[in-house]
Design an enzyme around this catalytic site. Structure first.
Site, PDB file in Angstrom:
ATOM      1  N   ARG A   1      42.172  48.545  34.666  1.00  0.00           N
ATOM      2  CA  ARG A   1      41.392  49.242  35.688  1.00  0.00           C
ATOM      3  C   ARG A   1      42.355  50.017  36.582  1.00  0.00           C
ATOM      4  O   ARG A   1      43.427  49.484  36.954  1.00  0.00           O
ATOM      5  CB  ARG A   1      40.582  48.256  36.552  1.00  0.00           C
ATOM      6  CG  ARG A   1      39.345  47.676  35.916  1.00  0.00           C
ATOM      7  CD  ARG A   1      38.256  48.730  35.660  1.00  0.00           C
ATOM      8  NE  ARG A   1      37.067  48.168  35.042  1.00  0.00           N
ATOM      9  CZ  ARG A   1      36.816  48.133  33.730  1.00  0.00           C
ATOM     10  NH1 ARG A   1      37.687  48.655  32.881  1.00  0.00           N
ATOM     11  NH2 ARG A   1      35.692  47.616  33.268  1.00  0.00           N
TER      12      ARG A   1
ATOM     13  N   GLU B   1      37.772  57.429  39.058  1.00  0.00           N
ATOM     14  CA  GLU B   1      37.347  58.027  37.786  1.00  0.00           C
ATOM     15  C   GLU B   1      36.061  58.796  38.086  1.00  0.00           C
ATOM     16  O   GLU B   1      35.203  58.233  38.791  1.00  0.00           O
ATOM     17  CB  GLU B   1      37.094  56.954  36.732  1.00  0.00           C
ATOM     18  CG  GLU B   1      38.394  56.329  36.255  1.00  0.00           C
ATOM     19  CD  GLU B   1      38.196  55.255  35.169  1.00  0.00           C
ATOM     20  OE1 GLU B   1      37.064  55.097  34.676  1.00  0.00           O
ATOM     21  OE2 GLU B   1      39.168  54.576  34.864  1.00  0.00           O
TER      22      GLU B   1
ATOM     23  N   HIS C   1      39.411  56.953  30.033  1.00  0.00           N
ATOM     24  CA  HIS C   1      38.764  55.640  29.870  1.00  0.00           C
ATOM     25  C   HIS C   1      38.030  55.544  28.524  1.00  0.00           C
ATOM     26  O   HIS C   1      36.821  55.352  28.457  1.00  0.00           O
ATOM     27  CB  HIS C   1      37.803  55.378  31.043  1.00  0.00           C
ATOM     28  CG  HIS C   1      37.519  53.912  31.237  1.00  0.00           C
ATOM     29  ND1 HIS C   1      37.309  53.353  32.470  1.00  0.00           N
ATOM     30  CD2 HIS C   1      37.413  52.890  30.333  1.00  0.00           C
ATOM     31  CE1 HIS C   1      37.067  52.054  32.338  1.00  0.00           C
ATOM     32  NE2 HIS C   1      37.130  51.758  31.036  1.00  0.00           N
TER      33      HIS C   1
HETATM   34  N1  LIG Z   1      40.041  50.720  29.053  1.00  0.00           N
HETATM   35  C1  LIG Z   1      38.949  50.163  28.582  1.00  0.00           C
HETATM   36  O1  LIG Z   1      38.094  50.837  28.002  1.00  0.00           O
HETATM   37  C2  LIG Z   1      38.749  48.693  28.687  1.00  0.00           C
HETATM   38  C3  LIG Z   1      39.249  48.004  29.752  1.00  0.00           C
HETATM   39  N2  LIG Z   1      39.066  46.653  29.848  1.00  0.00           N
HETATM   40  C4  LIG Z   1      39.655  45.930  30.971  1.00  0.00           C
HETATM   41  O2  LIG Z   1      40.561  44.969  30.451  1.00  0.00           O
HETATM   42  C5  LIG Z   1      40.432  43.759  31.194  1.00  0.00           C
HETATM   43  C6  LIG Z   1      40.900  42.576  30.358  1.00  0.00           C
HETATM   44  O3  LIG Z   1      40.012  42.341  29.292  1.00  0.00           O
HETATM   45  P1  LIG Z   1      40.166  41.050  28.346  1.00  0.00           P
HETATM   46  O4  LIG Z   1      41.538  40.954  27.820  1.00  0.00           O
HETATM   47  O5  LIG Z   1      39.047  41.085  27.389  1.00  0.00           O
HETATM   48  O6  LIG Z   1      39.949  39.906  29.415  1.00  0.00           O
HETATM   49  P2  LIG Z   1      40.444  38.392  29.349  1.00  0.00           P
HETATM   50  O7  LIG Z   1      39.658  37.684  30.380  1.00  0.00           O
HETATM   51  O8  LIG Z   1      40.423  37.903  27.957  1.00  0.00           O
HETATM   52  O9  LIG Z   1      41.973  38.493  29.815  1.00  0.00           O
HETATM   53  C7  LIG Z   1      42.379  38.733  31.130  1.00  0.00           C
HETATM   54  C8  LIG Z   1      43.581  37.857  31.420  1.00  0.00           C
HETATM   55  O10 LIG Z   1      44.061  38.171  32.732  1.00  0.00           O
HETATM   56  C9  LIG Z   1      44.397  36.965  33.384  1.00  0.00           C
HETATM   57  N3  LIG Z   1      44.324  37.162  34.837  1.00  0.00           N
HETATM   58  C10 LIG Z   1      43.227  37.304  35.594  1.00  0.00           C
HETATM   59  N4  LIG Z   1      43.566  37.443  36.896  1.00  0.00           N
HETATM   60  C11 LIG Z   1      44.902  37.396  36.945  1.00  0.00           C
HETATM   61  C12 LIG Z   1      45.848  37.492  37.995  1.00  0.00           C
HETATM   62  N5  LIG Z   1      45.466  37.617  39.268  1.00  0.00           N
HETATM   63  N6  LIG Z   1      47.162  37.427  37.689  1.00  0.00           N
HETATM   64  C13 LIG Z   1      47.548  37.269  36.416  1.00  0.00           C
HETATM   65  N7  LIG Z   1      46.698  37.166  35.381  1.00  0.00           N
HETATM   66  C14 LIG Z   1      45.388  37.234  35.630  1.00  0.00           C
HETATM   67  C15 LIG Z   1      43.387  35.953  32.876  1.00  0.00           C
HETATM   68  O11 LIG Z   1      43.835  34.633  33.043  1.00  0.00           O
HETATM   69  C16 LIG Z   1      43.277  36.365  31.412  1.00  0.00           C
HETATM   70  O12 LIG Z   1      44.221  35.705  30.615  1.00  0.00           O
HETATM   71  C17 LIG Z   1      38.945  43.728  31.574  1.00  0.00           C
HETATM   72  O13 LIG Z   1      38.717  42.947  32.728  1.00  0.00           O
HETATM   73  C18 LIG Z   1      38.626  45.187  31.807  1.00  0.00           C
HETATM   74  O14 LIG Z   1      38.786  45.512  33.163  1.00  0.00           O
HETATM   75  C19 LIG Z   1      38.375  45.963  28.887  1.00  0.00           C
HETATM   76  C20 LIG Z   1      37.856  46.610  27.809  1.00  0.00           C
HETATM   77  C21 LIG Z   1      37.976  48.051  27.625  1.00  0.00           C
HETATM   78  O1  LIG Z   2      34.720  46.919  28.633  1.00  0.00           O
HETATM   79  C1  LIG Z   2      35.244  47.417  29.639  1.00  0.00           C
HETATM   80  O2  LIG Z   2      35.576  46.741  30.624  1.00  0.00           O
HETATM   81  C2  LIG Z   2      35.484  48.866  29.686  1.00  0.00           C
HETATM   82  O3  LIG Z   2      36.217  49.325  30.510  1.00  0.00           O
HETATM   83  C3  LIG Z   2      34.830  49.785  28.728  1.00  0.00           C
HETATM   84  O4  LIG Z   2      34.686  49.342  27.472  1.00  0.00           O
END
Ligand SMILES: NC(=O)C1=CN([C@@H]2O[C@H](COP(=O)(O)OP(=O)(O)OC[C@H]3O[C@@H](n4cnc5c(N)ncnc54)[C@H](O)[C@@H]3O)[C@@H](O)[C@H]2O)C=CC1
Ligand SMILES: O=C(O)C(=O)CO
Length: 325
Positions: free
Chosen positions: A238, A267, A286
Site C-alpha cells: 500500500r 492513487e 496498482h
Molecule cells: N498491489 C496489489 O495489487 C496487492 C496488494 N496487496 C497488499 O499486500 C498486503 C499483504 O498481503 P498478503 O501477503 O496476502 O497478507 P498476509 O496477511 O498473508 O501477510 C502480511 C504479513 O505482514 C505481517 N505484518 C503485519 N503487520 C506488520 C507489522 N506492523 N510489522 C511487520 N509485519 C507485519 C503479518 O504478520 C503477515 O505475515 C495486503 O494487505 C495488501 O495491502 C495484496 C494483494 C494485491
Molecule cells: O487485494 C488487494 O489488496 C489489492 O490491492 C488488489 O488486488
C-alpha cells in the site's frame, strides 16, 4: 426468496456466474467513475449483500445499511473498510487471501528487475526519439545475482516473492515481521532480523505488510537513511506505507538507488509526479493482481463468501469473526 447483490464494479464472468446460477439478482455499477458515498448507501439499502472491489466502506455507510447480510471484498487488503463499525453493525466482511499471491509477487519481481535495469526510463527515452548511441558507462543497471532480499511482512505474498527471488537469482532472504514465521523460515532458509537490520542489510527491500496504524509511513527519511545507497525499494502493498516526499528526496539525494512501486499515495498518482521522471523508478497503476486467472479466482472467492452469508453461514474468508460472538 430472491436475494439481491450489489457489485461496485464490473467483475469477471466467473464470479457473476456463481451468483447468477445460485439465483441471485445482481446490480453492477458500470459507470467509469467510482460511486459516491451517498450512492453506495442508496444502493446497499436496496440489496442483501455487497461485493466490493476497492470501494471505501465507512462507518456512516455501515450504520445506514445494517440490512446487509454480507460484504465480500474482492481484495486481500481491507484498509478501506471500517471493520469495527462493520462488527458493531453486525455485518460479516470477507476478503480474498491466497489466490492473488502469485500474481502480486510477480508484480513485485517485475518491478525489482525493471528498476534494476532502469527499464521504464529506457522505454520512455525511445518513445521520445532518444535511442542514443552506445555509451559504455551511461545508464547502467545493477545485477541481482546473489543479492540479499529483505522482506517486510513475510506472509502469503512475501513468501511468494522470496521463492521467486531465490529461484531466479539465488538471493539470500532476510525478513522482518510482527511475529516470526517459523515454517516459512525453514522452507525458505530465511533469516529473521530486526527492522533496523532489514534496512541496513537489504539489497532489495520489498514491502508486503498490510497498511495499519503501525505500518503507515514506516518508510520515511529516517528509514531510507539506514538503507544501502545501492538498494532498491519495492512496494506492492500500500502506498501509505512509504512517505512519498521522503522517498522522492531519498532517491534524489542518493540515499537509495531505485524504487519500484505498484502502489502510491494518493492513487491515482498525478501525471506530473516527480517519481515518473526519475531514471531509477518504475511505477505501475496498482495492477498487482491484474491477470485473467487471478481476477477470476478472486471474483469466485468473493462470490462464494456472499453465497455463504446469504445462506446464513459463516463466511469462509471472514475478517471480522468477532461479529459472530
Ligand atoms: N498491489 C496489489 O495489487 C496487492 C496488494 N496487496 C497488499 O499486500 C498486503 C499483504 O498481503 P498478503 O501477503 O496476502 O497478507 P498476509 O496477511 O498473508 O501477510 C502480511 C504479513 O505482514 C505481517 N505484518 C503485519 N503487520 C506488520 C507489522 N506492523 N510489522 C511487520 N509485519 C507485519 C503479518 O504478520 C503477515 O505475515 C495486503 O494487505 C495488501 O495491502 C495484496 C494483494 C494485491
Ligand atoms: O487485494 C488487494 O489488496 C489489492 O490491492 C488488489 O488486488
Amino acid at each position: 426468496m430472491i436475494m439481491k447483490v450489489f457489485i461496485t464494479r464490473v467483475i469477471p464472468e466467473a464470479g457473476r456466474r456463481l451468483l447468477l446460477d445460485a439465483g441471485m439478482t445482481l446490480t453492477e455499477w458500470k459507470e467509469k467513475r467510482s460511486l459516491t458515498a451517498e450512492e453506495l448507501i442508496e444502493q446497499c439499502k436496496e440489496h442483501d449483500a455487497l461485493l466490493s472491489a476497492s470501494t471505501t466502506i465507512n462507518a456512516e455507510m455501515l450504520e445506514a445499511c445494517t440490512n446487509l447480510k454480507a460484504i465480500a471484498l474482492m481484495s486481500v487488503g481491507f484498509d478501506n473498510v471500517d471493520l469495527d463499525a462493520a462488527t458493531k453493525a453486525g455485518i460479516p466482511v470477507s476478503n480474498t487471501p491466497g489466490v492473488l499471491s502469485g500474481a502480486t509477487a510477480d508484480t513485485a519481481f517485475l518491478l525489482m528487475l525493471a528498476t534494476s535495469r532502469k527499464a521504464f526510463y529506457q522505454h520512455k527515452k525511445i518513445a521520445k526519439g532518444e535511442w542514443g548511441f552506445f555509451e559504455p558507462t551511461a545508464d547502467l543497471g545493477i545485477e541481482l545475482n546473489g543479492a540479499t532480499l529483505g522482506v517486510f511482512g513475510l506472509g502469503n505474498i512475501g513468501i511468494e516473492m522470496a521463492r521467486k527471488c531465490m529461484g531466479a537469482y539465488g538471493m539470500k532472504v532476510i525478513y522482518h515481521n510482527r511475529n516470526r514465521n517459523w515454517e516459512a523460515e525453514q522452507k525458505l532458509n530465511a533469516h529473521y532480523v530486526s527492522f533496523e537490520e532489514l534496512l541496513a542489510q537489504s539489497d532489495v527491500l520489498s514491502v508486503h505488510t498490510a497498511l495499519t496504524p503501525e505500518t503507515k509511513g514506516k518508510f520515511d527519511r529516517a528509514a531510507f537513511q539506514q538503507m544501502k545507497d545501492t538498494a532498491i525499494f519495492v512496494n506492492t502493498a500500500r502506498g501509505g506505507i512509504h512517505n512519498e516526499p521522503d522517498l522522492i528526496n531519498a532517491l534524489k539525494d542518493g540515499l537509495i538507488w531505485g524504487a519500484g512501486l505498484d502502489v502510491t499515495n494518493p492513487e491515482p498518482m498525478d501525471a506530473n509526479n516527480e517519481l515518473l521522471d526519475l531514471p531509477n523508478v518504475c511505477v505501475l497503476p496498482h495492477i498487482g493482481s491484474a491477470t485473467v486467472q487471478t481476477r477470476d479466482a478472486m471474483a469466485q472467492l468473493a462470490a462464494k463468501n456472499i453465497l455463504a452469508g446469504l445462506a446464513g453461514k459463516e463466511l469462509p474468508n471472514i475478517i471480522n469473526p468477532e461479529v459472530y460472538s
